[in-house]
Motif scaffolding. Structure first.
Motif, PDB file in Angstrom:
ATOM      1  N   UNK A 271       2.377  -3.672  17.496  1.00  0.00           N
ATOM      2  CA  UNK A 271       3.699  -3.621  16.856  1.00  0.00           C
ATOM      3  C   UNK A 271       4.805  -3.746  17.911  1.00  0.00           C
ATOM      4  N   UNK A 272       4.615  -3.088  19.054  1.00  0.00           N
ATOM      5  CA  UNK A 272       5.604  -3.176  20.139  1.00  0.00           C
ATOM      6  C   UNK A 272       5.686  -4.592  20.696  1.00  0.00           C
ATOM      7  N   UNK A 273       4.558  -5.276  20.722  1.00  0.00           N
ATOM      8  CA  UNK A 273       4.551  -6.665  21.205  1.00  0.00           C
ATOM      9  C   UNK A 273       5.439  -7.525  20.307  1.00  0.00           C
ATOM     10  N   UNK A 274       5.343  -7.290  18.996  1.00  0.00           N
ATOM     11  CA  UNK A 274       6.221  -8.054  18.093  1.00  0.00           C
ATOM     12  C   UNK A 274       7.684  -7.695  18.333  1.00  0.00           C
ATOM     13  N   UNK A 275       7.948  -6.412  18.525  1.00  0.00           N
ATOM     14  CA  UNK A 275       9.330  -5.969  18.757  1.00  0.00           C
ATOM     15  C   UNK A 275       9.941  -6.709  19.951  1.00  0.00           C
ATOM     16  N   UNK A 276       9.140  -6.917  20.987  1.00  0.00           N
ATOM     17  CA  UNK A 276       9.635  -7.620  22.181  1.00  0.00           C
ATOM     18  C   UNK A 276      10.008  -9.062  21.824  1.00  0.00           C
ATOM     19  N   UNK A 277       9.185  -9.715  20.989  1.00  0.00           N
ATOM     20  CA  UNK A 277       9.501 -11.095  20.575  1.00  0.00           C
ATOM     21  C   UNK A 277      10.742 -11.099  19.679  1.00  0.00           C
ATOM     22  N   UNK A 278      10.809 -10.108  18.792  1.00  0.00           N
ATOM     23  CA  UNK A 278      11.927  -9.993  17.850  1.00  0.00           C
ATOM     24  C   UNK A 278      13.265  -9.861  18.602  1.00  0.00           C
TER      25      UNK A 278
ATOM     26  N   UNK B 108       7.689 -16.041  10.652  1.00  0.00           N
ATOM     27  CA  UNK B 108       6.522 -16.578   9.938  1.00  0.00           C
ATOM     28  C   UNK B 108       5.280 -16.376  10.816  1.00  0.00           C
ATOM     29  N   UNK B 109       4.277 -15.712  10.246  1.00  0.00           N
ATOM     30  CA  UNK B 109       3.038 -15.419  10.989  1.00  0.00           C
ATOM     31  C   UNK B 109       2.064 -16.575  10.841  1.00  0.00           C
ATOM     32  N   UNK B 110       1.703 -17.187  11.947  1.00  0.00           N
ATOM     33  CA  UNK B 110       0.777 -18.336  11.897  1.00  0.00           C
ATOM     34  C   UNK B 110      -0.688 -17.914  12.025  1.00  0.00           C
ATOM     35  N   UNK B 111      -0.919 -16.614  12.166  1.00  0.00           N
ATOM     36  CA  UNK B 111      -2.313 -16.145  12.206  1.00  0.00           C
ATOM     37  C   UNK B 111      -2.811 -15.928  13.623  1.00  0.00           C
ATOM     38  N   UNK B 112      -4.132 -15.629  13.692  1.00  0.00           N
ATOM     39  CA  UNK B 112      -4.749 -15.321  14.982  1.00  0.00           C
ATOM     40  C   UNK B 112      -5.810 -16.371  15.296  1.00  0.00           C
TER      41      UNK B 112
ATOM     42  N   UNK C 240      11.507 -16.984  13.457  1.00  0.00           N
ATOM     43  CA  UNK C 240      10.757 -18.212  13.733  1.00  0.00           C
ATOM     44  C   UNK C 240       9.258 -17.969  13.607  1.00  0.00           C
ATOM     45  N   UNK C 241       8.497 -18.966  14.048  1.00  0.00           N
ATOM     46  CA  UNK C 241       7.039 -18.885  13.917  1.00  0.00           C
ATOM     47  C   UNK C 241       6.404 -18.132  15.096  1.00  0.00           C
ATOM     48  N   UNK C 242       5.436 -17.288  14.775  1.00  0.00           N
ATOM     49  CA  UNK C 242       4.734 -16.540  15.827  1.00  0.00           C
ATOM     50  C   UNK C 242       3.219 -16.634  15.628  1.00  0.00           C
ATOM     51  N   UNK C 243       2.518 -16.603  16.749  1.00  0.00           N
ATOM     52  CA  UNK C 243       1.068 -16.820  16.763  1.00  0.00           C
ATOM     53  C   UNK C 243       0.409 -15.730  17.614  1.00  0.00           C
TER      54      UNK C 243
ATOM     55  N   UNK D 204       0.472  -6.162  15.149  1.00  0.00           N
ATOM     56  CA  UNK D 204       1.443  -7.246  15.315  1.00  0.00           C
ATOM     57  C   UNK D 204       1.747  -7.878  13.955  1.00  0.00           C
ATOM     58  N   UNK D 205       0.673  -8.214  13.226  1.00  0.00           N
ATOM     59  CA  UNK D 205       0.850  -8.888  11.928  1.00  0.00           C
ATOM     60  C   UNK D 205       1.663  -8.028  10.956  1.00  0.00           C
ATOM     61  N   UNK D 206       1.359  -6.736  10.941  1.00  0.00           N
ATOM     62  CA  UNK D 206       2.068  -5.831  10.031  1.00  0.00           C
ATOM     63  C   UNK D 206       3.561  -5.798  10.377  1.00  0.00           C
ATOM     64  N   UNK D 207       3.861  -5.738  11.666  1.00  0.00           N
ATOM     65  CA  UNK D 207       5.261  -5.692  12.098  1.00  0.00           C
ATOM     66  C   UNK D 207       5.973  -7.002  11.761  1.00  0.00           C
ATOM     67  N   UNK D 208       5.286  -8.131  11.922  1.00  0.00           N
ATOM     68  CA  UNK D 208       5.887  -9.432  11.564  1.00  0.00           C
ATOM     69  C   UNK D 208       6.223  -9.431  10.073  1.00  0.00           C
ATOM     70  N   UNK D 209       5.304  -8.878   9.281  1.00  0.00           N
ATOM     71  CA  UNK D 209       5.471  -8.855   7.823  1.00  0.00           C
ATOM     72  C   UNK D 209       6.696  -8.072   7.371  1.00  0.00           C
ATOM     73  N   UNK D 210       7.209  -7.226   8.251  1.00  0.00           N
ATOM     74  CA  UNK D 210       8.383  -6.421   7.888  1.00  0.00           C
ATOM     75  C   UNK D 210       9.701  -7.120   8.225  1.00  0.00           C
TER      76      UNK D 210
END
Ligand code: T6T
Length: 316
Positions: free
Chosen positions: A138-145, A184-188, A152-155, A173-179
């Motif tokens: 989740x923190x990794x997503x926060x850094x991108x955010x 847009x989550x491109x998956x793993x 934008x799109x994230x992978x 990460x996916x859960x945080x993107x969903x919020x």
């Protein structure tokens, strides 16, 4: 004490083995089975284990497979069990495949402490010690955010499905993107812990979706390959990379601007906590079922002040 287990080698089922007698009288015989040999995360964990073992009067034999692969780790577990240590500290490479071999170890009277990764049903284990991998994702997503407030799109580039740590990171990460609906989550995608494969996956993903803004690389080798893929695609100015783990190369990439944030774990603490729990279990004392260790998000803002405490070691 540095050993072969700190060095990647060949295609043999065992990537390396080393023993450390420690400073004590060697009353307790411990074995440490890494997820993979030559990985600075597990080398740092080995350093923490050997230091704590020396204090508490234990010897440690460390072994790790040449690849992060359950078919290579299983024979190591079986041979360690046959050597009858008092306790095994182990990072299982797969939640399903390592279940039976580790249960067999516990059934043979060996105390089992799960360090870093875990298995489907860890009820046989004396203790489990790991980072907050869900929270780290989740923190990794926060850094991108923060770097891309317009979204934008994230992978995600991970290792293999069925690894408890990297699966939890991707989930967090996916859960945080969903919020955040701007993303847009491109998956793993799975690199099998091979940096060259991670680079190929990233190059292909950027060819398909040139507007990707962020990639979360879920461990050391995924991050190494992700950085290569982004560079080879000429996208380093538009794509942010957040990597889990902080090996010396990752820290150098952060400083030079190839990577924007690192989620640094505390492998030596996981190791020293593991030794304490193992020795409690051997003595028949109460152990802690689960211990969660911390992590730190490193960026250019704090790398000079905090980096040194978090960067992983290549040898003890
Ligand atoms: O990220 C660590 C570890 O936590 C994970 O289980 C596997 O990969 C590493 O060892 C880093 O390469």
């Amino acid at each position: 004490v540095t050993g072969l287990a700190g060095c990647a080698s060949g295609d043999t089922p065992s990537g390396g083995e080393s023993s450390a007698a420690g400073g004590g009288d060697g009353e307790y015989k411990l074995s440490f089975i890494q997820g993979v040999a030559g990985d600075e995360f597990y080398i740092s964990m080995q350093c923490g284990i050997e230091e704590e073992a020396a204090k508490l009067g234990a010897t440690v034999n460390t072994q790790g497979p040449a690849k992060f692969d359950p078919t290579l780790q299983k024979p190591i577990i079986d041979s360690v069990v046959a050597s009858k240590p008092d306790a095994i500290l182990v990072a299982p490479t797969d939640v399903t495949a390592m279940q039976a071999p580790l249960r067999a170890a516990a059934d043979a009277g060996i105390k089992v402490v799960l360090v870093d990764t875990t298995v489907e049903d860890p009820s046989f284990a004396a203790s489990q010690i790991a980072s907050d991998n869900l929270g780290g994702g989740a923190e990794a997503f926060k850094a991108i955010q923060e770097l891309h407030p317009d979204g934008g799109k994230v992978l995600v580039i991970s290792v293999d499905p069925g690894i408890s740590t990297t699966d939890a990171r991707a989930e967090g990460f996916e859960k945080a993107v969903g919020e955040d609906s701007k993303f847009e989550y491109l998956g793993v995608q799975y690199s099998h812990n091979d940096p060259a494969e991670a680079a190929r996956l990233v190059t292909a993903a950027l060819a398909k979706d040139p507007d990707i803004v962020g990639i979360f690389a879920a461990n050391l080798f995924s991050a190494e390959g992700t950085a290569t893929g982004v560079r080879q695609s000429g996208k380093q100015d538009t794509v942010s990379i957040v990597g889990f783990d902080a090996g010396p190369a990752q820290v150098a990439q952060l400083k030079e601007g190839t990577v924007q944030a690192l989620v640094a774990q505390q492998p030596a603490t996981i190791g020293s906590d593991g030794v304490q729990q193992a020795i409690k279990a051997i003595k028949g004392e109460k152990t802690e079922e689960k211990i969660q260790t911390g992590f730190k998000v490193l960026t250019l803002d704090n790398i000079e002040t905090d980096g040194a405490d978090y960067v992983y070691k290549s040898s003890c």
